[in-house]
Design a protein around this motif. Structure first.
Motif, PDB file in Angstrom:
ATOM      1  N   THR A 155     -14.297  -0.649 -24.096  1.00  0.00           N
ATOM      2  CA  THR A 155     -15.477  -1.374 -23.639  1.00  0.00           C
ATOM      3  C   THR A 155     -15.095  -2.778 -23.185  1.00  0.00           C
ATOM      4  OG1 THR A 155     -17.777  -1.904 -24.184  1.00  0.00           O
ATOM      5  CG2 THR A 155     -16.126  -2.299 -25.899  1.00  0.00           C
ATOM      6  N   THR A 299     -18.308  -5.535 -30.415  1.00  0.00           N
ATOM      7  CA  THR A 299     -17.877  -4.191 -30.001  1.00  0.00           C
ATOM      8  C   THR A 299     -17.703  -3.273 -31.206  1.00  0.00           C
ATOM      9  OG1 THR A 299     -15.560  -4.921 -29.976  1.00  0.00           O
ATOM     10  CG2 THR A 299     -16.751  -4.993 -27.897  1.00  0.00           C
ATOM     11  N   GLU A 304     -22.246   0.326 -28.204  1.00  0.00           N
ATOM     12  CA  GLU A 304     -21.467   0.104 -26.987  1.00  0.00           C
ATOM     13  C   GLU A 304     -22.387   0.260 -25.775  1.00  0.00           C
ATOM     14  OE1 GLU A 304     -21.565   4.324 -27.966  1.00  0.00           O
ATOM     15  OE2 GLU A 304     -20.935   2.561 -29.099  1.00  0.00           O
TER      16      GLU A 304
END
Length: 479
Positions: A155, A299, A304
């Protein structure tokens, strides 16, 4: 490091200058930080990063299971586009064509993801398109692979910063009224994110950070000033009225008034761990002030908002996860079968042991049992004989009572089942009268006259007879 009855999530960021890692423990509504590490690399080669990461994992006994790779904002290109669809799969296919137009690389050399920021009444989706060269993702993945690790997701740091921001509901609510600027001040880079109604609507990465020292404030304020007009033009949103700075903000704290005048916004400083309880062991304490952990915390905690893991690697990861799940299921099934088999075998073994004990006792008691059986048989014989003698006398007594005086009995035979009578009568009618009397007796049944013959003695006529008298149940002792 292991904590039971909860989930441990690890988020890691790998650049050519440093490795940064955070671990959080979550159980129900409880979330706390249990590890944070920042390590500068001696060289930019991947081998240096592999050695550094292996050292971190070994030194602190960190064993990541749920691992998220975070890509720094300055490593990607972000564009805002409108897509004529609301369907996520259709959007993903359409942005593939858009991605190729945005950067000068062939499609097979890029990786991309997206996040829908808004959907209008006509069905168009406003999409934040995130694009990068595949090496920006494959390089850290290869480093992780050489350490025996594989990320479940990849991510962007800006979305981690958004998640960190949304941890406190009051800040998310404040962004409903007007946009808020989030600035993550890390050691070697800075991340500018603008949030509206709890969603990321604009982001920009800067290639310098707090390592600039005294010059950091001037450079950062200048870049934020350049960013805001571009943001307003691209998003058509209003100017932010608040700015929140997190991470290494010690060089900025004394310039709060200047920042507020420069940005024309209220300025607030927040440490990375103000949003999540810090519960880390002493060895990690020196790392707390060396870097910003806000985006990594975000994160790790989630949710996400974008996954940059290449499609092929995503499929491989899904297959690996499925194999692991199947392996765990197979192990559980085998464990249950083995346990059940052991229980059954143990019961059978116990029964066999009990049978062996019984057999042993039977062998010990066999002579005594044999002797008792002999005694029982003898007793039965004696009882039978006594019963027969009593029955014979009872039958004889019955005959004495019922046989008429004009009948002369010459022979009485008793065998336990029947009585045979032989005798003499004056007339034949006396014989048949005797038969009737015998049939009415409870001692006899089914009377049979075998013969009745006449003979003379001088002038007198006599009748000789033989009668078979089967004994009734009563006469046989109730047998």
């Amino acid at each position: 490091m292991a904590i039971f009855n909860g989930k441990i999530t690890t988020s890691v960021e790998i650049s050519d200058k440093y490795i940064k890692l955070v671990q959080i423990f979550s159980k129900g509504t409880e979330t706390k930080v249990i590890a944070c590490v920042f390590k500068e690399l001696s060289a930019s080669e991947p081998t240096a990063a592999v050695a550094a990461l292996q050292e971190i994992l070994s030194q602190y006994n960190i064993k990541p299971k749920s691992l998220i790779l975070t890509i720094p904002r300055q490593s990607v290109t972000v564009k805002s586009v409108k897509i004529p669809s609301r369907d996520p799969q259709e959007i993903y296919e359409m942005i593939g064509f858009q991605a190729v137009k945005q950067i000068p690389y062939p499609k097979e050399e890029i990786s991309y993801g997206f996040n829908v920021t808004d959907v209008d009444s006509e069905g168009y989706s406003k999409v934040m398109l995130i694009i990068c060269h595949r090496d920006a993702i494959l390089r850290p993945i290869e480093i992780l692979k050489n350490c025996g690790l594989s990320p479940a997701k990849v991510t962007l740091s800006s979305f981690g910063l958004l998640n960190w921001f949304n941890l406190r509901g009051d800040l998310s609510t404040r962004s409903e009224a007007s946009p808020i600027i989030l600035v993550d001040c890390d050691t070697y880079n800075s991340d500018i994110a603008i949030v509206r109604k709890g969603k990321l609507i604009y982001t920009r990465g800067l290639t310098f950070g707090s390592a600039e020292g005294a010059h950091y404030y001037e450079k950062l304020a200048d870049e934020i000033g350049k960013t805001l007009p571009i943001y307003e033009k691209e998003t058509q949103e209003g100017r932010p009225l608040e700015a929140i700075f997190t991470g290494n903000t010690s060089e900025l704290a004394h310039s709060k008034s200047e920042l507020e005048r420069s940005l024309n916004a209220k300025v607030e400083f927040m440490g990375s761990f103000e949003r999540v309880p810090l519960s880390i062991a002493t060895p990690f304490q020196p790392y707390v002030a060396q870097a910003s952990y806000s985006s990594l915390l975000g994160t790790a905690i989630g949710p996400e908002e974008v996954d940059l893991l290449p499609k092929a690697l995503k499929l491989t990861s899904q297959i690996r996860i499925k194999k692991r799940e199947l392996t765990i299921s197979a192990i559980l099934i085998l464990t249950v079968i083995t346990s059940a088999s052991f229980v059954i075998w143990n019961k059978i073994y116990q029964k066999e042991q009990e049978l062996e004990i019984l057999d042993s006792k039977l062998k010990d008691t066999a002579p005594l049992a044999s002797e008792i059986e002999k005694m029982r048989s003898t007793s039965e014989v004696i009882k039978s004989q006594l019963t027969k003698k009593t029955e014979a006398l009872d039958v004889l007594n019955e005959l004495y009572k019922i046989v008429p005086p004009q009948i002369y009995l010459a022979l009485y035979t008793y065998d336990g089942e029947k009585v045979e009578l032989k005798g003499t009568a004056s007339v034949l009618s006396d014989v048949f009268r005797l038969v009737t009397i015998l049939e009415n007796s409870p001692y006899f049944q089914n009377i049979e006259v075998r013969y009745a013959t006449k003979r003379k003695i001088g002038s007198q006529e006599l009748i000789d007879f033989e009668i078979n008298c089967p004994l009734s149940k009563r006469a046989r002792g109730g047998k």
